[in-house]
Motif scaffolding. Structure first.
Motif, mmCIF file in Angstrom:
data_model
loop_
_atom_site.group_PDB
_atom_site.id
_atom_site.type_symbol
_atom_site.label_atom_id
_atom_site.label_comp_id
_atom_site.label_asym_id
_atom_site.label_seq_id
_atom_site.Cartn_x
_atom_site.Cartn_y
_atom_site.Cartn_z
ATOM 1 N N SER A 396 0.799 -1.216 0.000
ATOM 2 C CA SER A 396 0.000 0.000 0.000
ATOM 3 C C SER A 396 0.836 1.272 0.000
ATOM 4 O O SER A 396 1.872 1.352 0.642
ATOM 5 N N ASP A 397 0.366 2.265 -0.777
ATOM 6 C CA ASP A 397 0.860 3.620 -0.622
ATOM 7 C C ASP A 397 0.173 4.197 0.604
ATOM 8 O O ASP A 397 -0.861 3.694 1.038
ATOM 9 N N GLN A 398 0.697 5.290 1.129
ATOM 10 C CA GLN A 398 0.185 5.764 2.407
ATOM 11 C C GLN A 398 -0.445 7.139 2.312
ATOM 12 O O GLN A 398 -0.107 7.947 1.460
ATOM 13 N N LYS A 410 -0.789 6.944 10.095
ATOM 14 C CA LYS A 410 -0.425 6.548 8.738
ATOM 15 C C LYS A 410 -1.309 5.394 8.298
ATOM 16 O O LYS A 410 -1.431 4.398 8.996
ATOM 17 N N LEU A 411 -1.899 5.535 7.117
ATOM 18 C CA LEU A 411 -2.825 4.543 6.603
ATOM 19 C C LEU A 411 -2.548 4.289 5.125
ATOM 20 O O LEU A 411 -1.976 5.153 4.443
ATOM 21 N N PRO A 412 -2.940 3.129 4.605
ATOM 22 C CA PRO A 412 -2.781 2.889 3.170
ATOM 23 C C PRO A 412 -3.798 3.683 2.362
ATOM 24 O O PRO A 412 -4.840 4.095 2.887
ATOM 25 N N ARG A 413 -3.484 3.902 1.103
ATOM 26 C CA ARG A 413 -4.391 4.593 0.217
ATOM 27 C C ARG A 413 -5.727 3.853 0.159
ATOM 28 O O ARG A 413 -5.770 2.627 0.080
ATOM 29 N N PHE A 420 -8.985 4.078 10.309
ATOM 30 C CA PHE A 420 -8.398 5.064 11.218
ATOM 31 C C PHE A 420 -8.674 4.667 12.664
ATOM 32 O O PHE A 420 -7.770 4.676 13.506
ATOM 33 N N ALA A 421 -9.932 4.300 12.974
ATOM 34 C CA ALA A 421 -10.306 3.933 14.344
ATOM 35 C C ALA A 421 -9.527 2.714 14.817
ATOM 36 O O ALA A 421 -8.991 2.700 15.933
ATOM 37 N N TYR A 422 -9.443 1.686 13.973
ATOM 38 C CA TYR A 422 -8.719 0.467 14.369
ATOM 39 C C TYR A 422 -7.218 0.714 14.469
ATOM 40 O O TYR A 422 -6.524 0.030 15.231
ATOM 41 N N ALA A 423 -6.684 1.659 13.693
ATOM 42 C CA ALA A 423 -5.260 1.977 13.781
ATOM 43 C C ALA A 423 -4.921 2.585 15.133
ATOM 44 O O ALA A 423 -3.812 2.407 15.643
ATOM 45 N N THR A 446 -16.249 6.515 3.744
ATOM 46 C CA THR A 446 -15.522 7.624 3.105
ATOM 47 C C THR A 446 -14.045 7.272 2.953
ATOM 48 O O THR A 446 -13.418 6.769 3.889
ATOM 49 N N ARG A 447 -13.474 7.531 1.771
ATOM 50 C CA ARG A 447 -12.045 7.306 1.541
ATOM 51 C C ARG A 447 -11.274 8.544 1.995
ATOM 52 O O ARG A 447 -11.531 9.653 1.530
ATOM 53 N N LEU A 448 -10.338 8.341 2.908
ATOM 54 C CA LEU A 448 -9.597 9.446 3.498
ATOM 55 C C LEU A 448 -8.500 9.951 2.560
ATOM 56 O O LEU A 448 -7.946 9.193 1.768
#
Length: 719
Positions: A396-398, A410-413, A420-423, A446-448
């Motif tokens: 994944s890109d971030q 930091k999350l994948p695309r 986000f919540a689980y991270a 929604t895609r962040l």
């Protein structure tokens, strides 16, 4: 030799050369150890040949040279020389340990284990082996450094292998080793591995990219040299000391961009990539200002990985501008130390300068990522989840988002507020009921995007929904949701099983107790009472089996089977005739019945309205007039029900409890055709007679969540 040590071998002239290259960056290097490893490996491989016909020893020597280019320590270099000796020669680990020490032996053993993993096999086995790969990496990351260089040299020389073997190795490399190199920060290696695989897996696609690229170069002229000159003049005039380079992207990188953007070839902004390597971080931002004043920046094409570095330590400023003749070009700006980390990744942790380990302040320790990954993988129950999780983490890109307090996540695309919540924490994800993105309420799907602020809204009573697994993209979120779903399903089955067990025991005037269930679990070979109740709720065992395990003397009637009637239960049979309930209609006491004789099988008892009786209209001699005996209502009979009910929480449990309250046992259950608003449940219910069944159906119909309940009779005759 008699003691098992190798015969003395004269050092090749190249052995001192290799040791000298190491001493150039590490004067304290143990040259004797490196030369001894060189001689040992050369002798061990002896007359072995590669597919190309070259001496096999050229391969470990090339791998060692690649490791030296990264300025790594003596143990890693020696491991590179010896990495195939245990696997492909008569050498043993105890011998390696005796001659070269425990550290080298452990590293060689680690590389050997990775070599033996068949990562391109079927998915389940692949997932299990990938887990082993991660564990080996976590023990000592130098193992994977040697393995990656080993794979890179094999891919460079793969043309001598059989075509089908080339495709297998290329696919394995593309799926696993190339993204692994990228995730470890070794970007140059990743690009080369991908392009070497691209050459084998899609030669036509690669050729088309090269042809189009040549056409573009002919149209634009020498874009690289001219753009480099423009940037150098710009920086020199401002007094910024920097190295400016330009290059063409590799064919696979261009192909991937074309596929992702579905755009025109000559519109891609990163066919040509330029780097500005400065002396300080301040100069990076000064250079960025100069570039943006000189050329127009392309909106949405700016990323600052210096202030927000990637998790593998990557730091750089990326910007795209409209350069010469309005051609878009990508410019990357970084310091020398950042550039070293960006090119060599994890190898920067073991690099030496002037005889000491060089501490690069920008090098992120991938061991932290590996440890986190191991913890997540340990919670996965399904091997395919392991592989899915690993690939999601590596491929994944971030994007970078912020908590309300300013913490960076930091999350994948493609990540959602649920990711986000689980991270942040599993409990926060499990209790999530909504989210605000940049202060506005947004759906959970929604895609962040980069830079957004995310606030998670939670509620104590909320639990994850199974559909969430389709909304999230991170391995951590998917694992947590599926784990909770499994636990919830198990808890539901245990509750349902408890009701089934209570009803089955009530039927024989026995009560349900923890001790009774523990005894039944032991006799039926279950680990504990909950495990037995789960199996009962999942229809893997029946209530009668539990009763029989606890009170076998009470099931004498059931030993004949649920569809069998005793001879004295029906009236109208002749001496010696046996009767058996027909499986098509399953007649109940209280219904009018008729018998059909079968040679050698006695009499099959049907309900008078059974549609299967039509088949015997032309055989009146086989019909027998029957009626139920007075005591038959005390026996055991099964009726099949089809119930349509609302898909709401607790409805099925309420239905099962209701049947139990009427002292009936559910011997089988099956959920069919589930929909978002309703589903169909098929039940096999043990009842006393037709009156007993009528009362149960009436009670079920009275439930507001039930739309229909009908008795089902099969349409095929079973002889």
């Amino acid at each position: 030799m008699a003691d098992g040590s190798p015969e003395p071998v004269l050092f090749s002239p190249r052995a001192p050369d290799l040791a000298a290259r190491v001493r150039a960056y590490n004067p304290k290097s143990d040259s004797a150890l490196i030369e001894a490893a060189y001689a040992y490996a050369q002798h061990a491989h002896g007359e072995q040949r590669r597919h190309s016909g070259e001496p096999y020893f050229t391969h470990p020597l090339a791998v060692a040279g690649m490791v030296v280019n990264d300025q790594l320590d003596d143990a890693t270099i020696v491991t590179a020389l010896l990495h195939d000796t245990v696997e492909d020669t008569g050498s043993t680990l105890p011998e390696i340990r005796r001659l070269f020490g425990a550290e080298v032996a452990d590293l060689v053993n680690g590389v050997t284990k990775l070599t033996n993993l068949q990562l391109s096999s079927k998915e389940t086995k692949q997932a299990e082996n990938f887990h082993k790969l991660i564990l080996a990496m976590a023990e000592d990351l130098r193992v994977v450094l040697v393995k990656l260089n080993d794979r890179l040299h094999n891919m460079r020389t793969i043309k001598h292998m059989r075509p089908e073997k080339q495709v297998q190795k290329a696919q394995e490399t593309m799926d696993i080793y190339a993204p692994l190199a990228g995730r470890m920060g070794m970007q140059s290696m990743r690009e080369e591995l991908e392009d070497l695989c691209f050459r084998i897996l899609n030669p036509e696609g690669r050729s088309s990219v090269i042809r189009r690229f040549i056409t573009l170069k002919n149209e634009t002229g020498d874009v690289i040299d001219r753009t480099v000159e423009d940037i150098e003049n710009l920086l020199t005039a401002a007094g910024i000391d920097a190295l400016v380079t330009g290059r063409e992207k590799k064919p696979f990188s261009i192909w991937r961009k074309l596929d992702e953007k579905d755009g025109e070839f000559n519109r891609l902004s990163d066919i040509f990539a330029f780097r500005i390597i400065t002396k300080s971080e301040e100069d990076c931002y000064a250079a960025l200002g100069l570039v943006h004043r000189r050329w127009n920046a392309v909106p949405g094409r700016f990323k600052d990985y210096i202030s927000q570095p990637k998790s593998n330590g990557y730091r750089s400023i990326h910007t795209t501008v409209s350069g010469r003749k309005a051609r878009r070009v990508e410019i990357q700006i970084r310091t020398e130390e950042m550039h070293e980390v960006n090119e060599t990744g994890v190898a920067a942790h073991w690099s030496y300068r002037d005889g000491i380990r060089f501490e690069n302040p920008f090098a992120a320790d991938p061991a932290n990522w590996l440890q986190s990954l191991r913890e997540d993988l340990d919670t996965a129950e399904n091997p395919s989840e392991v592989l899915e999780h690993v690939k999601l983490e590596m491929f994944s890109d971030q994007v970078f988002c912020f908590t309300p307090k300013g913490r960076v996540v930091k999350l994948p695309r493609g990540a959602t507020p649920l990711d986000f919540a689980y991270a942040i924490h599993t409990n926060l994800g499990n209790s999530c009921v909504g989210a605000k993105v940049d202060g506005q309420r947004r759906p959970l799907f929604t895609r962040l995007r980069n830079g957004q602020s995310v606030e998670i809204i939670s509620a104590p009573g909320q639990t994850p929904q199974a559909s969430w697994a389709d909304l999230v993209v991170t391995g951590r979120a998917k694992t947590a949701i599926r784990r909770f779903a499994r636990l919830e399903e198990r808890a539901s089955q245990i509750r349902l099983g408890r009701e089934f067990a209570r009803a089955a025991l009530d039927k024989v005037d026995k009560s349900l107790s923890d001790r009774a269930m523990a005894t039944a679990a032991e006799r039926l070979n279950f680990s504990d009472a909950d495990d037995l109740l789960r199996a009962l709720g999942a229809a893997e065992v029946t209530g009668n089996q539990i009763v029989q395990a606890l009170y076998p003397e009470l099931l004498s009637l059931e030993e004949l089977g649920p569809n069998t009637t005793r001879k004295d239960g029906v009236i109208g049979l002749t001496q010696g005739q046996s009767a058996q309930a027909a499986p098509c209609c399953k007649p109940l006491p209280g219904e009018r019945i008729i018998g059909i004789t079968w040679r050698g099988r006695g009499v099959q008892v049907h309900a008078i309205d059974c549609p299967e009786l039509v088949a015997f209209d032309e055989s009146p001699d086989r019909w027998v007039d029957l009626r139920w005996g007075a005591g038959e209502s005390l026996g055991n009979h099964t009726a099949d029900l089809v119930t349509t009910m609302a898909n709401d929480a607790g409805v099925l449990g309420r239905l099962c409890s209701l049947i139990g309250e009427h002292h009936a046992n559910i011997s089988d259950i099956c959920i069919e055709d589930p929909k978002p608003d309703f589903y169909v449940v098929r039940l096999s219910v043990d009842v006393r007679d037709v009156t007993h069944l009528s009362r149960i159906m009436t009670a079920i119909e009275a439930d507001s969540a039930v739309t229909e309940v009908v008795r089902e009779r099969r349409s095929e005759t079973r002889s």
